[in-house]
Design a protein around this motif. Structure first.
Motif, PDB file in Angstrom:
ATOM      1  N   ASP A 165       0.833  -1.206   0.000  1.00  0.00           N
ATOM      2  CA  ASP A 165       0.000   0.000   0.000  1.00  0.00           C
ATOM      3  C   ASP A 165       0.864   1.251   0.000  1.00  0.00           C
ATOM      4  O   ASP A 165       0.596   2.209  -0.713  1.00  0.00           O
ATOM      5  N   GLU A 166       1.915   1.225   0.811  1.00  0.00           N
ATOM      6  CA  GLU A 166       2.786   2.389   0.893  1.00  0.00           C
ATOM      7  C   GLU A 166       3.544   2.581  -0.416  1.00  0.00           C
ATOM      8  O   GLU A 166       3.703   3.713  -0.898  1.00  0.00           O
ATOM      9  N   GLU A 167       4.000   1.473  -1.018  1.00  0.00           N
ATOM     10  CA  GLU A 167       4.687   1.568  -2.311  1.00  0.00           C
ATOM     11  C   GLU A 167       3.755   2.174  -3.361  1.00  0.00           C
ATOM     12  O   GLU A 167       4.158   3.016  -4.163  1.00  0.00           O
ATOM     13  N   PHE A 168       2.502   1.739  -3.313  1.00  0.00           N
ATOM     14  CA  PHE A 168       1.515   2.231  -4.271  1.00  0.00           C
ATOM     15  C   PHE A 168       1.269   3.725  -4.091  1.00  0.00           C
ATOM     16  O   PHE A 168       1.325   4.505  -5.043  1.00  0.00           O
ATOM     17  N   THR A 169       0.997   4.128  -2.849  1.00  0.00           N
ATOM     18  CA  THR A 169       0.686   5.523  -2.569  1.00  0.00           C
ATOM     19  C   THR A 169       1.833   6.448  -2.983  1.00  0.00           C
ATOM     20  O   THR A 169       1.613   7.501  -3.583  1.00  0.00           O
ATOM     21  N   GLY A 170       3.060   6.028  -2.678  1.00  0.00           N
ATOM     22  CA  GLY A 170       4.225   6.850  -3.015  1.00  0.00           C
ATOM     23  C   GLY A 170       4.386   7.018  -4.522  1.00  0.00           C
ATOM     24  O   GLY A 170       4.585   8.140  -5.021  1.00  0.00           O
ATOM     25  N   ALA A 171       4.279   5.913  -5.262  1.00  0.00           N
ATOM     26  CA  ALA A 171       4.476   5.970  -6.718  1.00  0.00           C
ATOM     27  C   ALA A 171       3.338   6.734  -7.387  1.00  0.00           C
ATOM     28  O   ALA A 171       3.555   7.506  -8.326  1.00  0.00           O
ATOM     29  N   LEU A 172       2.109   6.536  -6.886  1.00  0.00           N
ATOM     30  CA  LEU A 172       0.962   7.261  -7.445  1.00  0.00           C
ATOM     31  C   LEU A 172       1.148   8.769  -7.283  1.00  0.00           C
ATOM     32  O   LEU A 172       0.853   9.547  -8.200  1.00  0.00           O
ATOM     33  N   ALA A 173       1.669   9.182  -6.124  1.00  0.00           N
ATOM     34  CA  ALA A 173       1.876  10.612  -5.872  1.00  0.00           C
ATOM     35  C   ALA A 173       2.864  11.213  -6.876  1.00  0.00           C
ATOM     36  O   ALA A 173       2.696  12.351  -7.323  1.00  0.00           O
ATOM     37  N   VAL A 174       3.892  10.449  -7.260  1.00  0.00           N
ATOM     38  CA  VAL A 174       4.858  10.940  -8.254  1.00  0.00           C
ATOM     39  C   VAL A 174       4.162  11.154  -9.597  1.00  0.00           C
ATOM     40  O   VAL A 174       4.353  12.183 -10.263  1.00  0.00           O
ATOM     41  N   ILE A 175       3.340  10.177 -10.002  1.00  0.00           N
ATOM     42  CA  ILE A 175       2.640  10.290 -11.297  1.00  0.00           C
ATOM     43  C   ILE A 175       1.687  11.491 -11.277  1.00  0.00           C
ATOM     44  O   ILE A 175       1.623  12.268 -12.236  1.00  0.00           O
ATOM     45  N   ILE A 176       0.964  11.655 -10.167  1.00  0.00           N
ATOM     46  CA  ILE A 176       0.031  12.786 -10.087  1.00  0.00           C
ATOM     47  C   ILE A 176       0.794  14.112 -10.070  1.00  0.00           C
ATOM     48  O   ILE A 176       0.351  15.096 -10.667  1.00  0.00           O
ATOM     49  N   ASP A 177       1.972  14.135  -9.448  1.00  0.00           N
ATOM     50  CA  ASP A 177       2.817  15.340  -9.532  1.00  0.00           C
ATOM     51  C   ASP A 177       3.186  15.623 -10.992  1.00  0.00           C
ATOM     52  O   ASP A 177       3.237  16.797 -11.408  1.00  0.00           O
ATOM     53  N   GLY A 178       3.455  14.561 -11.738  1.00  0.00           N
ATOM     54  CA  GLY A 178       3.757  14.733 -13.166  1.00  0.00           C
ATOM     55  C   GLY A 178       2.562  15.314 -13.909  1.00  0.00           C
ATOM     56  O   GLY A 178       2.711  16.215 -14.745  1.00  0.00           O
ATOM     57  N   ALA A 179       1.367  14.806 -13.589  1.00  0.00           N
ATOM     58  CA  ALA A 179       0.147  15.328 -14.219  1.00  0.00           C
ATOM     59  C   ALA A 179      -0.055  16.796 -13.849  1.00  0.00           C
ATOM     60  O   ALA A 179      -0.400  17.624 -14.694  1.00  0.00           O
ATOM     61  N   ARG A 180       0.196  17.138 -12.577  1.00  0.00           N
ATOM     62  CA  ARG A 180       0.031  18.534 -12.133  1.00  0.00           C
ATOM     63  C   ARG A 180       1.011  19.444 -12.850  1.00  0.00           C
ATOM     64  O   ARG A 180       0.671  20.581 -13.207  1.00  0.00           O
ATOM     65  N   SER A 181       2.238  18.960 -13.073  1.00  0.00           N
ATOM     66  CA  SER A 181       3.210  19.842 -13.748  1.00  0.00           C
ATOM     67  C   SER A 181       2.777  20.075 -15.194  1.00  0.00           C
ATOM     68  O   SER A 181       3.004  21.150 -15.748  1.00  0.00           O
ATOM     69  N   ARG A 182       2.107  19.092 -15.800  1.00  0.00           N
ATOM     70  CA  ARG A 182       1.542  19.300 -17.143  1.00  0.00           C
ATOM     71  C   ARG A 182       0.383  20.305 -17.103  1.00  0.00           C
ATOM     72  O   ARG A 182       0.215  21.129 -17.993  1.00  0.00           O
ATOM     73  N   ALA A 183      -0.433  20.182 -16.039  1.00  0.00           N
ATOM     74  CA  ALA A 183      -1.585  21.082 -15.896  1.00  0.00           C
ATOM     75  C   ALA A 183      -1.098  22.521 -15.725  1.00  0.00           C
ATOM     76  O   ALA A 183      -1.698  23.468 -16.236  1.00  0.00           O
ATOM     77  N   ARG A 184       0.030  22.659 -15.011  1.00  0.00           N
ATOM     78  CA  ARG A 184       0.605  23.983 -14.776  1.00  0.00           C
ATOM     79  C   ARG A 184       1.044  24.593 -16.112  1.00  0.00           C
ATOM     80  O   ARG A 184       0.742  25.759 -16.402  1.00  0.00           O
ATOM     81  N   VAL A 185       1.702  23.792 -16.920  1.00  0.00           N
ATOM     82  CA  VAL A 185       2.132  24.257 -18.242  1.00  0.00           C
ATOM     83  C   VAL A 185       0.919  24.667 -19.074  1.00  0.00           C
ATOM     84  O   VAL A 185       0.945  25.653 -19.806  1.00  0.00           O
TER      85      VAL A 185
END
Lengths: 189, 189
Positions: A165-185
């Motif tokens: 669960d912790e591995e999942f939550t951590g990796a998901l947060a990285v992907i969502i950060d990637g999505a947010r950086s695209r949204a920012r652009v």
């Protein structure tokens, strides 16, 4: 003794829950449902079709995210909901992967994830990319976790204290950060 | 007629290449190598140990990234190299997933990816999270692609024009954007 489609899918889930994907043969399933193999093939012409229907059935259990969530929270809710639905049925992540490979299953979850990303202003290519990263994280990590669970059940390996669960939550947060950086652009954040 | 460890692993790769993971049994492998099963068990006490050694062997083929790459380019090179190594051997993504599940295999690739992320200033938790997202993208998507290839080979489904490379590249870019946004927060970008 009934043999409608829903009963067959319920019996298939039951084989996964009590045994494993390796035990899910058309012959075995017919026995479980209490019909002759022919009756099964009437509903599902081959095993790939059955697995695709089973995958759709399992993914139908994904909880609908609350309507007031922001797009990135919606991404998180869909990913977590998909993982929860898979964890409820042993070996189901492999079933879903196989059904996506055969393209006999709908890709409703991937479409939902891509739609959530599009709400953040990502273009279609970017939204699809976020969906692939999220869906493969869920599938890849859950295949590993469910394989491990089968190995532990069969006492091939010792239980571990690995926290999937912790591995999942951590990796998901990285992907969502990637999505947010695209949204920012795209000027959406 | 030789039966050393390297010969056994080469024969196992060969079974995957000419057949499939389902055909890779200890009995079959012994026949391929030309020895009695006992000789095999002397090197590998069980199938999990064999699969783990095979996974390590396959992942050894990952090309070492050029030393002058920036940390984020290094992430990309490792991910692409891992995918290339897996695509060279049919069904190998499932073998690697299984070996990570059993924890009988080293996690050298995941460690390398995490180390590259750490060069970007990510803390250990963040670096591990990036490694999980990248490794599961490679494994999940490649399992799907290799499953599809087997289905096409067995003529269970028709060939498609699906572009797995493009799906991979797009999703990887999102994850690396996520890693970069963490690096920015850490003051490294």
């Amino acid at each position: 003794m009934s043999n409608n489609r829903a009963d067959i899918l319920a019996a298939a889930r039951d084989v996964l829950t009590r045994h494993s994907l390796a035990d899910l043969t058309m012959r075995r399933l017919a026995t479980e449902v209490g019909v002759r193999p022919n009756a099964l093939y009437w509903h599902f012409p081959n095993k790939q079709t059955l697995l695709a229907a089973l995958a759709d059935d399992i993914l139908t259990d994904i909880a609908e995210p609350a309507p007031d969530l922001r797009w990135d929270e919606r991404l998180e809710a869909l990913a977590t909901g998909m993982r929860t639905a898979l964890l409820a049925v042993p070996d189901s992540a492999e079933v879903v992967s196989s059904s996506w490979a055969s393209a006999l299953s709908g890709r409703a979850v991937a479409d939902d994830v891509a739609s959530a990303a599009a709400l953040g202003g990502l273009d279609e290519h970017g939204a699809r990319a976020v969906a692939t990263a999220i869906c493969q994280l869920v599938i890849g990590l859950t295949i590993e976790e469910q394989t491990r669970a089968q190995m532990e059940r069969l006492r091939v390996i010792e239980p571990s204290d690995r926290d999937f669960d912790e591995e999942f939550t951590g990796a998901l947060a990285v992907i969502i950060d990637g999505a947010r950086s695209r949204a920012r652009v795209a000027g959406h954040l």
